[in-house]
Motif scaffolding. Structure first.
Motif: not given
Length: 169
Positions: A88, A91-92, A113-115, A118
């Motif tokens: 995450s 990606w950010r 990035g959070d998805t 995951r």
């Protein structure tokens, strides 16, 4: 003679500045479209085979262009160092470095990035589709703005250069 050469250079410089500003706007539209196409590639690949994240990003990097390729390649390289930085954050950081996309384009990419990696393939596809649609909408708005303001920048550059020539002669 020297005054005339100087006048021509001043006029050309003003025109160049205006045209560079217009080119910058068109470059941003192209970068948004390339990134949107890259997300569409990832979305289709997830739909067809749902590979693991490293494979998905490597596949996307090999088939995409521009900022999308740069982002995906950076992620593939960063996945080798997951013990130091989680995906995450990686990606950010990489999405935030895509300055060609502008602040709005970067903001669209950041939540992915959070998805990615995951959730299940369906949820990842939905997140990619939503981001792709928002990038396409942003690209359409920027393209219209580029058409309108690009001409203004070009005209201002040329007329500003001509004005300086008149002022200096």
């Amino acid at each position: 003679m020297i005054r005339m050469v100087g006048a021509v250079l001043v006029a050309a410089g003003g025109g160049w500045l205006g045209f560079q500003a217009a080119i910058g706007m068109r470059t941003q539209v192209r970068a948004l479209r390339q990134t949107s196409a890259g997300l569409a590639l990832l979305e289709r690949e997830l739909e067809l085979s749902a590979p693991p994240l490293p494979q998905l990003l490597a596949w996307g990097a090999a088939r995409s262009q521009g900022p999308a390729r740069e982002l995906f390649q950076g992620c593939v390289q960063g996945l080798e160092r997951l013990e130091r930085e989680d995906f995450s954050s990686l990606w950010r950081r990489l999405a935030g470095a895509q300055t060609l996309l502008g602040e709005e384009g970067q903001a669209v990419l950041l939540p992915l990035g959070d998805t990615l990696g995951r959730y299940d393939a369906g949820q990842q596809r939905e997140a990619l589709a939503a981001a792709r649609r928002r990038l396409e909408e942003l690209a359409a708005r920027q393209e219209e703005d580029s058409r309108r303001r690009g001409r203004v920048y070009e005209a201002l550059g040329l007329s500003g250069g001509a004005f300086l020539v008149i002022l200096l002669l």
